[in-house]
Scaffold this active site. Sequence first.
Site, PDB file in Angstrom:
ATOM      1  N   GLU A 330       9.031  40.359  70.254  1.00  0.00           N
ATOM      2  CA  GLU A 330       8.346  39.855  71.451  1.00  0.00           C
ATOM      3  C   GLU A 330       8.233  38.331  71.468  1.00  0.00           C
ATOM      4  OE1 GLU A 330       4.686  42.030  71.807  1.00  0.00           O
ATOM      5  OE2 GLU A 330       5.695  43.969  71.861  1.00  0.00           O
ATOM      6  N   ASN A 373      13.586  42.122  69.111  1.00  0.00           N
ATOM      7  CA  ASN A 373      13.052  43.280  69.825  1.00  0.00           C
ATOM      8  C   ASN A 373      12.039  42.815  70.865  1.00  0.00           C
ATOM      9  OD1 ASN A 373      12.691  46.230  70.020  1.00  0.00           O
ATOM     10  ND2 ASN A 373      10.653  45.876  69.166  1.00  0.00           N
ATOM     11  N   HIS A 408       8.779  51.023  76.873  1.00  0.00           N
ATOM     12  CA  HIS A 408       7.491  51.644  77.171  1.00  0.00           C
ATOM     13  C   HIS A 408       7.423  51.762  78.693  1.00  0.00           C
ATOM     14  CE1 HIS A 408       6.128  51.396  73.064  1.00  0.00           C
ATOM     15  NE2 HIS A 408       6.362  50.099  73.026  1.00  0.00           N
ATOM     16  N   GLU A 437      11.328  51.779  71.071  1.00  0.00           N
ATOM     17  CA  GLU A 437       9.918  52.190  71.100  1.00  0.00           C
ATOM     18  C   GLU A 437       9.618  53.042  72.330  1.00  0.00           C
ATOM     19  OE1 GLU A 437       7.161  48.963  70.564  1.00  0.00           O
ATOM     20  OE2 GLU A 437       8.495  47.869  69.221  1.00  0.00           O
ATOM     21  N   ASP A 439       8.459  55.544  75.121  1.00  0.00           N
ATOM     22  CA  ASP A 439       7.549  56.606  75.524  1.00  0.00           C
ATOM     23  C   ASP A 439       7.427  56.560  77.040  1.00  0.00           C
ATOM     24  OD1 ASP A 439       5.894  54.290  75.721  1.00  0.00           O
ATOM     25  OD2 ASP A 439       4.882  54.768  73.854  1.00  0.00           O
TER      26      ASP A 439
END
Length: 662
Positions: A330, A373, A408, A437, A439
Amino acid sequence: MRAVATRRRLATGGLLLALAALTTAVPLTTAPARAADPVIVVADTFEDGTATGWGPRGGETLAPSTAVAHSGTYSLLTSGRTSSWQGPSRNLLGTLDRGTRYTLSVFVRLPAGQAATQARLSVQRSTGGTASYDQVVGATTVTADGWTELRGGYTLAYDVESLAAYVETVSGTAPLHVDDLTVSYVPTPPVQTDIPALKDVLADDFPIGAAIEMAQVGGAHATLLRRHFDSVTPGNSLKWDATEPAEGQFRFTDADALVDFATGNSMAVRGHTLLWHQQTPAWVFTRADGTPMTATAEDRALLLSRLENHIRTVVGRYGDRIGTWDVANEVIDESQADGLRRSRWYEISGLDYLRTAFRVAREVAPTAKLYVNDYNTNVPAKRDKLYALVAQLRAEGVPVDGVGHQMHVNVNWPSLSETEAMIQKFVPLGVEQQITEMDVSIYTDDSQSYPSPPANLLRTQAYRYRDFFDLYRRYAGELTSVTLWGLADDDTWLDAFPVTRKDAPLLFDTQLQAKPAYWGIVDPSRVDATASPSPTVSPTVSPTGTASPTPTGGTGQLCRVGYAVTNQWQGGFQGALRVTNTGSRTVDGWTLRWAFPDGQKVTQLWNGGYRQNGSAVEVTNPAWGARLPAGATAEVGFLASWTGQNRVPAAFSLNGVPCAVG
């Protein structure tokens, strides 16, 4: 780029993880077992007029009280608190079994006349004389006007010498009433063995992974993990605060256990993460004399030396047992002209922290794949800034091997075309790409909360998973792995972010049974048959665990602002804002204003630009998000400092018009 490609494999050390491609017939399976009734192991009502099992964490006083009660006549009053961490503590040693998922629930209320504050529910445990703390329910508003339930899940993943649940406040020392603590669990049915293993279904496409912690490597969780997944990502155990909390004092107990589990079960490991602007101890950016570093040559050299030592120690410990590292996490802020996050790393060293991190990681692990990432890489502005950074670093010879897309997302956002553009953007760079990551939240608004996931949303979620994975399969020649940010819905970070409520973003439910989302990937023809027959449920206005706020302001307001403290530590906190256009017309260009009540100061903000003058804060839209259509919501996150108290702002305005709050 190929529409259909032979599978690239995720490296475990210098070897490739070889898995046979299987052709799997999908059987007609029995439905997941119905959840059993909860087994209650603790039920404290204080109706005997005693505080048996409870005690203070410091010098505060605990006593039964008849002033207010959630049920019956008594509650437990904690008074005389002198620090925010002090509060009522309930001994649970010998009550909880390791590896079992428990639900903890307690009702909290302030005495009459006390101003609203935020409380949280946590567990303190100790092993080998070292205390550790696990948050169960994050910062939640509590008031003197009614009872607020703090409710969350907890799995004891360690052998412990002491164990207690406690309530504390985020700031301040107001007295607290607590009542009706319950600790319960639902017996978990066996892991389904008559359904295809996810990793076998995807064997010709890419490895499939899950983010885990210690709770996932024992019992039924470990069975589920071994059956369905090729790789694991330690969610927190390899971050800086976990591995080097004090300078030169390294600890690897949890990380070692997770890596040992993975390698013992022929699973690859993604190392996450070597550097980040969060979960980095304050000492990293502090001189030996205790003063903060600045952008001097001496401080830059000290910071980079600490970074190099950390990477050499952490990466060197695992050698070729970890084949992929998120070296940097990030680092992009698309609201900045150059796209670079103004983290402490950047403020002190410019881009040299990235150059150093990748260089050292390559020297220590020459065969590992090194990634940068980030989240929201499907947003054009962020995607393009990340592309520019990776292109620049690679042109300089910095060994960036791949780009990680966190993904996400939710049941409505983003679109498939945005996601495909995200992948396509980085193809010309010749880098690997991974979904790192993923979801899919069932929520699209911070004001929503469901007592249980509605069937219509589980169905929608399943088709979202279907569509995303169809897209990933089309780009199997570019994507070298896909990782989900969790194993099952019983343990997901989205239960506490951006607000406290129960989410259901993964493929397996809280009982570790396959959801329609699983079938969306494995066999979409089974989605409708496996969706729960329960009726559609309308969301409540306020999240579970949060007292219902009263909107402020007069009639005719055209905006609503939600403000939440999502994480807090001594001297700093992370906040989240949601700005909703409740009018009937598009807002073209927006500025949000508020005043902090306690001298808080914003130090970093994303998804917008900002300036602060004294207590007054002004946030302007990002270039890519100037238009706010009717009914649309803009989200802003920030980091800030605080001292003394950290009360929430009382009022907000959008383009000079007062907004409702809540």
